[in-house]
Write a protein that holds these residues in place. Structure first.
Motif, mmCIF file in Angstrom:
data_model
loop_
_atom_site.group_PDB
_atom_site.id
_atom_site.type_symbol
_atom_site.label_atom_id
_atom_site.label_comp_id
_atom_site.label_asym_id
_atom_site.label_seq_id
_atom_site.Cartn_x
_atom_site.Cartn_y
_atom_site.Cartn_z
ATOM 1 N N ILE A 133 0.879 -1.166 0.000
ATOM 2 C CA ILE A 133 0.000 0.000 0.000
ATOM 3 C C ILE A 133 0.919 1.219 0.000
ATOM 4 O O ILE A 133 1.919 1.243 0.717
ATOM 5 C CB ILE A 133 -0.980 -0.004 1.204
ATOM 6 C CG1 ILE A 133 -1.882 1.223 1.178
ATOM 7 C CG2 ILE A 133 -0.258 -0.130 2.511
ATOM 8 C CD1 ILE A 133 -2.987 1.195 2.241
ATOM 9 N N SER A 134 0.588 2.188 -0.835
ATOM 10 C CA SER A 134 1.429 3.375 -0.923
ATOM 11 C C SER A 134 0.575 4.621 -1.017
ATOM 12 O O SER A 134 -0.610 4.559 -1.348
ATOM 13 C CB SER A 134 2.380 3.281 -2.128
ATOM 14 O OG SER A 134 1.652 3.104 -3.322
ATOM 15 N N GLY A 135 1.209 5.735 -0.701
ATOM 16 C CA GLY A 135 0.518 7.018 -0.733
ATOM 17 C C GLY A 135 1.435 8.102 -0.217
ATOM 18 O O GLY A 135 2.665 7.985 -0.310
ATOM 19 N N ASP A 182 5.964 13.578 0.757
ATOM 20 C CA ASP A 182 6.198 12.529 1.748
ATOM 21 C C ASP A 182 5.689 11.169 1.256
ATOM 22 O O ASP A 182 4.831 10.539 1.864
ATOM 23 C CB ASP A 182 5.550 12.914 3.085
ATOM 24 C CG ASP A 182 6.012 12.044 4.232
ATOM 25 O OD1 ASP A 182 6.983 11.280 4.068
ATOM 26 O OD2 ASP A 182 5.392 12.114 5.316
ATOM 27 N N PHE A 183 6.253 10.716 0.116
ATOM 28 C CA PHE A 183 5.889 9.422 -0.458
ATOM 29 C C PHE A 183 6.139 8.311 0.539
ATOM 30 O O PHE A 183 7.183 8.242 1.176
ATOM 31 C CB PHE A 183 6.682 9.159 -1.745
ATOM 32 C CG PHE A 183 6.308 7.850 -2.399
ATOM 33 C CD1 PHE A 183 5.257 7.777 -3.265
ATOM 34 C CD2 PHE A 183 7.022 6.693 -2.113
ATOM 35 C CE1 PHE A 183 4.904 6.573 -3.858
ATOM 36 C CE2 PHE A 183 6.680 5.478 -2.698
ATOM 37 C CZ PHE A 183 5.617 5.421 -3.572
ATOM 38 N N ARG A 184 5.179 7.378 0.654
ATOM 39 C CA ARG A 184 5.297 6.263 1.599
ATOM 40 C C ARG A 184 4.878 4.958 0.946
ATOM 41 O O ARG A 184 3.941 4.916 0.145
ATOM 42 C CB ARG A 184 4.380 6.507 2.797
ATOM 43 C CG ARG A 184 4.773 7.732 3.565
ATOM 44 C CD ARG A 184 3.731 8.145 4.539
ATOM 45 N NE ARG A 184 4.220 9.323 5.266
ATOM 46 C CZ ARG A 184 3.859 9.599 6.471
ATOM 47 N NH1 ARG A 184 3.017 8.839 7.128
ATOM 48 N NH2 ARG A 184 4.334 10.690 7.072
ATOM 49 N N LEU A 185 5.594 3.906 1.302
ATOM 50 C CA LEU A 185 5.281 2.569 0.824
ATOM 51 C C LEU A 185 5.303 1.629 2.018
ATOM 52 O O LEU A 185 6.262 1.603 2.770
ATOM 53 C CB LEU A 185 6.313 2.115 -0.219
ATOM 54 C CG LEU A 185 6.150 0.683 -0.722
ATOM 55 C CD1 LEU A 185 4.990 0.585 -1.702
ATOM 56 C CD2 LEU A 185 7.430 0.200 -1.386
ATOM 57 N N TYR A 186 4.238 0.864 2.172
ATOM 58 C CA TYR A 186 4.138 -0.140 3.221
ATOM 59 C C TYR A 186 4.010 -1.493 2.533
ATOM 60 O O TYR A 186 3.167 -1.675 1.668
ATOM 61 C CB TYR A 186 2.906 0.105 4.097
ATOM 62 C CG TYR A 186 2.814 1.482 4.691
ATOM 63 C CD1 TYR A 186 3.365 1.765 5.934
ATOM 64 C CD2 TYR A 186 2.154 2.517 4.016
ATOM 65 C CE1 TYR A 186 3.267 3.029 6.482
ATOM 66 C CE2 TYR A 186 2.048 3.788 4.561
ATOM 67 C CZ TYR A 186 2.615 4.027 5.801
ATOM 68 O OH TYR A 186 2.521 5.294 6.342
ATOM 69 N N TYR A 187 4.869 -2.451 2.923
ATOM 70 C CA TYR A 187 4.804 -3.779 2.281
ATOM 71 C C TYR A 187 5.168 -4.857 3.275
ATOM 72 O O TYR A 187 5.646 -4.604 4.350
ATOM 73 C CB TYR A 187 5.711 -3.835 1.050
ATOM 74 C CG TYR A 187 7.157 -3.557 1.347
ATOM 75 C CD1 TYR A 187 8.043 -4.604 1.535
ATOM 76 C CD2 TYR A 187 7.653 -2.250 1.465
ATOM 77 C CE1 TYR A 187 9.380 -4.374 1.820
ATOM 78 C CE2 TYR A 187 8.974 -2.009 1.736
ATOM 79 C CZ TYR A 187 9.825 -3.066 1.928
ATOM 80 O OH TYR A 187 11.140 -2.829 2.206
#
Length: 187
Positions: A133-135, A182-187
């Motif tokens: 999930i990213s945002g 503030d790009f974020r990636l959760y994996y």
């Protein structure tokens, strides 16, 4: 170059019966022309519309496996989306997507803040089956992620399946924007 990863975009709008060509549509057209990345674009104005659009994609589109990016362009508060003046938490969205997003990357445009702790991110990934999930941690409204950094993210992901490498390259090529939004990636 043949691309095999497509984008399924769902944009939250005030009224699906009123046609309005949004900037997101124009950006998806540019991505298709410039980068050869195919997409499906749908609008929704209710949670039922979101669920129905997703179900049509899942159960009626024989190419669903090719849609690796589920792109959600929806306003909202941090970790919530807003449709028809109702707010839905990411936990509710996860339950709506339960088991349906295996291997997909769920990407939120910067119309809402995505700020998950490790437990919240893992819950979303476990329930949905999503790969990531990213945002963005910022909704800096002078810059729409859909016309800038999202295009770069989708393009880089076309050429590389390793999401950590994609994010590293995204930061190398677009550091100022990644920091600003503030790009974020959760994996």
């Amino acid at each position: 170059m043949e691309h095999d990863k497509f984008i399924f975009c769902l944009e939250g709008v005030p009224d699906v019966d009123t046609y309005l060509e949004t900037q997101v549509v124009k950006n998806l057209e540019e991505i298709a022309i410039d980068q050869g990345i195919a997409s499906i674009y749908k609008t929704c104005d209710t949670i039922e519309g979101l669920e129905e659009s997703l179900n049509v994609l899942l159960y009626e589109d024989h190419n669903f496996k090719d849609y690796e990016i589920i792109y959600l362009v929806m306003p909202g508060e941090p970790n919530n989306i807003c449709l028809h003046d109702y707010y839905y938490s990411l936990e509710e969205i996860a339950e709506l997507f339960e088991g349906k997003m295996k291997g997909k990357v769920i990407h939120f445009a910067n119309k809402k803040i995505l700020d998950l702790n490790e437990e919240e991110a893992q819950y979303f990934l476990d329930i949905t089956g999503a790969r990531a999930i990213s945002g963005y941690g910022s909704t800096y409204n002078k810059i729409a992620s859909s016309s800038t950094i999202d295009k770069a993210f989708f393009s880089l992901y076309q050429d590389n399946d390793d999401l950590t490498e994609v994010v590293e390259e995204l930061y190398q090529k677009h550091y100022a924007l990644c920091q600003l939004l503030d790009f974020r990636l959760y994996y």
